[in-house]
Design an enzyme around this catalytic site. Structure first.
Site, PDB file in Angstrom:
ATOM      1  CB  CYS A  81     -12.490  62.173 102.776  1.00  0.00           C
ATOM      2  SG  CYS A  81     -11.084  62.254 103.917  1.00  0.00           S
ATOM      3  CG  HIS A 172     -14.585  66.264 104.132  1.00  0.00           C
ATOM      4  ND1 HIS A 172     -15.327  65.164 104.481  1.00  0.00           N
ATOM      5  CD2 HIS A 172     -13.298  65.984 104.466  1.00  0.00           C
ATOM      6  CE1 HIS A 172     -14.540  64.244 105.016  1.00  0.00           C
ATOM      7  NE2 HIS A 172     -13.304  64.718 105.007  1.00  0.00           N
ATOM      8  CD  GLU A 174     -18.673  66.144 103.325  1.00  0.00           C
ATOM      9  OE1 GLU A 174     -18.011  65.457 104.127  1.00  0.00           O
ATOM     10  OE2 GLU A 174     -18.296  66.351 102.145  1.00  0.00           O
TER      11      GLU A 174
END
Length: 217
Positions: A81, A172, A174
């Protein structure tokens, strides 16, 4: 460089979430907070956050030159990002930052925070299974150079790409339980080998797993 250690730039953004995923892969993660922290890592993750803020903090703390020096010594980099914005050679409407992958990117390509969304996609190079994708005020990669390989493209934008040393994702990884992209980056920078691949270790993932790694924990 230590070939089993991956750093996460720890100035602003989603640091603990990345460290949590690395730990689940059995990889030693390192918080990178100052210029000397680049010395012993095989790869670096530039987390999501705010790209202008991250770039400014790197300059204030004298980390930009150290990062570039480590990159030229062989350190691989993954930007998620905001991190992808920092790595692009062209940023629509503003000056580029690190310029380490030949691509053009548009900040807030989907609109405001309210336009964040979730979807799944197949990325054979990264995983044989569908990968969950979380887009939060995400940028759009709108063009790449000849030396850049597109890993994921939708109708009018590229969502993941790479060159020999740099990986970028506008979403994302994560923020989901999926380890596919962290595993892929670890293989790319030599922190894992195909023979040493393991599944999640240590604890089960949930939306707050990363909080145990927060500084106040």
């Amino acid at each position: 460089m230590l070939q089993n250690r991956i750093g996460v730039l720890d100035l602003q953004g989603g640091v603990c979430e990345h460290l949590d995923h690395l730990e689940r892969l059995g990889i030693t993660g390192k918080r990178v907070k100052e210029s000397g922290d680049f010395e012993d890592i095989a790869g670096l993750i530039l987390p999501g956050g705010e790209s202008t803020c991250l770039s400014r903090l790197m300059r204030i703390f004298g980390m930009e030159e150290a990062l570039l020096a480590a990159f030229h010594r062989g350190m691989n980099i993954w930007g998620t990002c905001a991190g992808a914005i920092l790595l692009a050679t062209r940023v629509l409407g503003e000056k580029p930052h690190l310029g380490l992958i030949d691509m053009a990117i548009e900040r807030n390509g989907f609109g405001s925070q309210l336009d964040s969304f979730y979807r799944e996609a197949s990325i054979p190079e990264v995983s044989p299974d569908a990968i969950p994708l979380t887009f939060i005020r995400a940028p759009k990669i709108v063009g790449v150079g000849r030396d850049v390989k597109v890993l994921l493209q939708f109708e009018d934008y590229i969502a993941a790409a790479e060159n020999d040393r740099v990986l970028v994702t506008v979403f994302h990884p994560e923020l989901t339980p999926c380890l596919a992209f962290h595993r892929y980056f670890a293989l790319k920078c030599g922190a894992l080998t195909p023979e040493s691949l393991v599944e999640a270790t240590g604890h089960f993932w949930n939306a707050t797993s990363w909080t145990r790694l927060a500084p106040h924990a």
